[in-house]
Write a protein that holds these residues in place. Sequence first.
Motif, short mmCIF file in Angstrom:
data_model
loop_
_atom_site.label_atom_id
_atom_site.label_comp_id
_atom_site.label_asym_id
_atom_site.label_seq_id
_atom_site.Cartn_x
_atom_site.Cartn_y
_atom_site.Cartn_z
N PHE A 27 0.86 -1.18 0.00
CA PHE A 27 0.00 0.00 0.00
C PHE A 27 0.90 1.23 0.00
O PHE A 27 1.82 1.34 0.81
N TYR A 28 0.67 2.15 -0.92
CA TYR A 28 1.55 3.30 -1.05
C TYR A 28 0.73 4.55 -1.37
O TYR A 28 -0.45 4.48 -1.71
N GLY A 29 1.37 5.68 -1.28
CA GLY A 29 0.67 6.91 -1.61
C GLY A 29 1.57 8.13 -1.58
O GLY A 29 2.69 8.08 -1.06
N THR A 59 -2.05 14.04 -6.00
CA THR A 59 -2.14 13.22 -4.78
C THR A 59 -2.80 11.89 -5.13
O THR A 59 -3.79 11.85 -5.86
N ARG A 60 -2.27 10.79 -4.59
CA ARG A 60 -2.73 9.48 -5.03
C ARG A 60 -2.49 8.42 -3.96
O ARG A 60 -1.61 8.56 -3.11
N LEU A 61 -3.30 7.36 -4.04
CA LEU A 61 -3.16 6.18 -3.20
C LEU A 61 -3.23 4.96 -4.10
O LEU A 61 -3.93 4.96 -5.13
N GLU A 80 -4.47 2.16 -8.68
CA GLU A 80 -4.18 3.46 -8.10
C GLU A 80 -5.32 4.42 -8.39
O GLU A 80 -5.95 4.36 -9.45
#
Length: 342
Positions: A27-29, A59-61, A80
């Motif tokens: 999980f990243y962002g 901005t992103r997850l 994403e």
Amino acid sequence: MTRSTLAAACTTALFLSANAQADMPTFYGTLDYSITHSSSGVGTQQTGQDGWLLENNFTRLGLRGTHAISESTELFYRAEVGLNADDNGDTFSSRPTYIGLKHDVAGAISAGRIDPVLKMIKGGADIFGLTTMTMDRVFAGNKRHGDSLEYRSAKWNNIHLGASVILKDDANSPYDDNYQLALTYGDKQFSQSNFYLAAAYGNGIEGIEAIRAVAQYKINNLKLGVIVQSTQALEGFNKDTTHYESRDGFGYIINAQYQYNAWKLKAQFGQDDSGTGRVANEVYKAGAYRGDETPTVTQMALGAEYKMARQVTMHTELGHYNVDGYSDFDDSIASIGLKYQF
């Protein structure tokens, strides 16, 4: 053994069993927002809005991972989504989302919403990427598309081959040819060489025919880069059926960045006369094109990044866009932002 202890033991055993069978996803962002002042709004993230703005720098997850199928083959995936908090529009936006198979010798093939190879050969040479000074203001050919197939070869002597195809059901690609081909040497981290070299050809995708070449060279803490592109708009490019034939030209970007302790200093100059970059497009969208030469866009930019912690970066960009013959579309931009990555 109590029931709670037994339940915890069973849960742990199930987790370890599942983890042994498949790699867990990551999980990243990135959260990245800037306070920006723009004189005309032509070059901002929110095109058309001038003055003081709060800007979202994508901005992103997301989730990404792999699943081993055999010793030489694995499944890979990424999902994403963009998060928008700077206007009254949609909270979520589409970002790279795909699934694929990778073989140690045969290479990798994937399907979904993918950044095409003409865009991605930029490597690290787009030093102002995802800010108001990024290269899509100057060049066309930097959009992401759904209904995409992509192939990337296994690395051979530090060389990669790549190909992107958009299927006909994508509403943004009404052309008979919708493909891009790319060749790269090295990588943007300079892991095996001080050089990064790349070239790509595209026809149909994004409504253009284009050739792009990229070179970047690392000397100790200094990186020097150049991007050149020849672009021809195809019929219907950006829904312009009147002037597309005249939108044909050449552009380039040259830049440098220097790492000094926690600081990264940047400088860039770019120019394009094809009339297909995002800033030039504003002239056509406003109905201001006079039917003579296409607008020539010149970009000048300075910037700095300061790494406050391993995951926290403060950044600033100062730049100007000059649109030759269309001074109403000139734009001077100053921006300061904060980025957190995890």
